[in-house]
Design an enzyme around this catalytic site. Structure first.
Site, PDB file in Angstrom:
ATOM      1  N   SER A  81       0.858  -1.126  -0.039  1.00 17.49           N
ATOM      2  CA  SER A  81      -0.059  -0.075  -0.107  1.00 17.49           C
ATOM      3  C   SER A  81       0.872   1.235   0.002  1.00 17.49           C
ATOM      4  O   SER A  81       2.106   1.229   0.402  1.00 17.49           O
ATOM      5  CB  SER A  81      -0.900   0.108   1.351  1.00 17.49           C
ATOM      6  OG  SER A  81      -1.887  -1.039   1.458  1.00 17.49           O
TER       7      SER A  81
HETATM    8  N1  SAH Z   1      -0.002  -5.452   4.178  1.00 16.08           N
HETATM    9  C1  SAH Z   1       0.936  -5.524   3.037  1.00 16.08           C
HETATM   10  C2  SAH Z   1       0.032  -5.316   1.718  1.00 16.08           C
HETATM   11  C3  SAH Z   1      -0.933  -6.366   1.301  1.00 16.08           C
HETATM   12  S1  SAH Z   1      -1.574  -6.546  -0.106  1.00 16.08           S
HETATM   13  C4  SAH Z   1       2.150  -4.910   2.848  1.00 16.08           C
HETATM   14  O1  SAH Z   1       2.304  -4.120   3.893  1.00 16.08           O
HETATM   15  O2  SAH Z   1       2.914  -5.109   1.918  1.00 16.08           O
HETATM   16  C5  SAH Z   1      -2.889  -7.711   0.376  1.00 16.08           C
HETATM   17  C6  SAH Z   1      -2.357  -9.158   0.910  1.00 16.08           C
HETATM   18  O3  SAH Z   1      -3.469  -9.762   1.383  1.00 16.08           O
HETATM   19  C7  SAH Z   1      -2.004  -9.826  -0.444  1.00 16.08           C
HETATM   20  O4  SAH Z   1      -0.528 -10.261  -0.062  1.00 16.08           O
HETATM   21  C8  SAH Z   1      -2.922 -11.097  -0.419  1.00 16.08           C
HETATM   22  O5  SAH Z   1      -2.304 -12.329  -0.928  1.00 16.08           O
HETATM   23  C9  SAH Z   1      -3.337 -11.217   0.914  1.00 16.08           C
HETATM   24  N2  SAH Z   1      -4.572 -11.643   1.268  1.00 16.08           N
HETATM   25  C10 SAH Z   1      -5.696 -11.767   0.295  1.00 16.08           C
HETATM   26  N3  SAH Z   1      -6.668 -12.458   0.976  1.00 16.08           N
HETATM   27  C11 SAH Z   1      -6.260 -12.920   1.845  1.00 16.08           C
HETATM   28  C12 SAH Z   1      -6.646 -13.942   3.047  1.00 16.08           C
HETATM   29  N4  SAH Z   1      -7.966 -14.462   2.982  1.00 16.08           N
HETATM   30  N5  SAH Z   1      -5.879 -14.292   4.062  1.00 16.08           N
HETATM   31  C13 SAH Z   1      -5.024 -13.849   4.154  1.00 16.08           C
HETATM   32  N6  SAH Z   1      -4.226 -12.829   3.212  1.00 16.08           N
HETATM   33  C14 SAH Z   1      -4.889 -12.764   2.269  1.00 16.08           C
END
Ligand code: SAH
Length: 232
Positions: A81
Site C-alpha cells: 500500500s
Molecule cells: N499489508 C501488505 C500489503 C497487502 S496486499 C504490505 O504491507 O505489504 C494484500 C495481501 O493480502 C496480499 O498479499 C494477499 O495475498 C493477501 N490476502 C488476500 N486475501 C487473504 C486472506 N484471505 N488471508 C490472508 N491474506 C490474504
C-alpha cells in the site's frame, strides 16, 4: 594503476553510510510531505514510518521508488500500500506499546513492521505462501522479533492468540468476516476495506462496544481482493 588501500577503505566507509542517508532523507521527506500534510499526527506512527526501511520491502528493481506517493507491485498481482494508507490505517487503531495486533494480508511485511515498531505483539496472516515465507524471513532478518507470520486464510483469524486489541485488514473484503469481529476484544478496533471485488471499497473503522459493532466509514479506497482458500 594501483589504488592505495587506504583510498579503497575510505571509499568503502563512505559509500555505506551515504546510501543509508539517501534513503533516510527520502523517508523524512515522505513523512513531511505525504503524511504530516495529510493529517497524520500520531508521533509513534510518524516515528515508525521514519524508521522502517520501506526500500527493503519492495522488489530490489524498484527500491528507488519505495518512498514515492503510491502503491507498488510486489509480485503475484499483489501490492504494498501507499505509505499514507499504511500510516493512516495504523493511526486509526490508536496504537500503544502494550497492544497485541492481528493483521490480515502480510504481503511484503511492511505494514507488520510499522505496527511492530509501536506495539508489543503482531500476528499476521498471508494466503500466498511465497509472500508469507519471504515476509517472515525479511522481518526476522531485520530483527522484528515481535512479529509472527502464519500462512493461511485470514478469514478465520488466529484463535490461539485472540482476543486482539486491534485488527488491520489490508485486502478488500466483501463483508466483515465474523471470526475477526469475534476475536476483537471489547473496546478493540478493526480497520478494514469493505466492498465489491475490483471496485472502490469503503475503509471502515469498527469498534466493539458491549459486544456490538459500531462502524464509521472513513474513506473510499482500492485494495487487492480478500481471497478465500478453497473449502475442503
Ligand atoms: N499489508 C501488505 C500489503 C497487502 S496486499 C504490505 O504491507 O505489504 C494484500 C495481501 O493480502 C496480499 O498479499 C494477499 O495475498 C493477501 N490476502 C488476500 N486475501 C487473504 C486472506 N484471505 N488471508 C490472508 N491474506 C490474504
Amino acid at each position: 594503476m594501483m589504488v592505495p588501500v587506504y583510498i579503497l577503505l575510505s571509499l568503502l566507509l563512505l559509500t555505506t553510510p551515504v546510501q543509508e542517508d539517501a534513503y533516510k532523507a527520502q523517508r523524512e521527506q515522505m513523512v513531511e510531505q505525504q503524511l504530516k500534510r495529510r493529517g497524520i499526527s500520531d508521533k509513534a506512527v510518524l516515528n515508525a514510518m521514519r524508521s522502517v526501511q520501506r526500500h527493503l520491502f519492495v522488489p530490489p528493481a524498484i527500491a528507488a521508488e519505495a518512498y514515492s506517493d503510491g502503491a507498488l507491485p510486489i509480485g503475484h498481482k499483489q501490492t504494498i500500500s501507499q505509505p499514507y494508507m499504511v500510516a493512516y490505517m495504523t493511526q486509526v487503531i490508536n496504537p500503544t506499546p502494550g497492544m497485541k495486533v492481528l493483521e490480515i494480508g502480510t504481503g511484503s511485511g511492511y505494514q507488520a513492521a510499522v505496527l511492530a515498531e509501536i506495539v508489543k505483539e503482531v500476528y499476521t496472516i498471508e494466503i500466498i505462501p511465497e509472500h508469507g515465507k519471504m515476509a517472515a524471513a525479511r522481518l526476522k532478518q531485520l530483527g522484528y522479533g515481535n512479529v509472527e507470520v502464519k500462512i493461511g486464510d485470514g478469514y478465520a483469524g488466529w484463535e490461539e492468540h485472540a482476543p486482539f486489541d486491534a485488527i488491520v485488514v489490508t485486502a478488500g473484503a466483501e463483508s466483515v468476516p465474523p471470526p475477526l469481529f469475534e476475536q476483537l476484544r471489547e473496546g478493540g478496533r478493526m480497520v478494514i476495506p469493505v466492498g465489491p471485488v475490483y471496485m472502490t471499497q469503503t475503509l471502515k473503522l469498527i469498534q466493539k462496544k458491549r459486544g456490538k459493532a459500531v462502524t464509521r466509514n472513513l474513506m473510499p479506497v482500492v485494495f487487492v481482493p480478500f481471497t478465500r482458500e478453497k473449502q475442503k
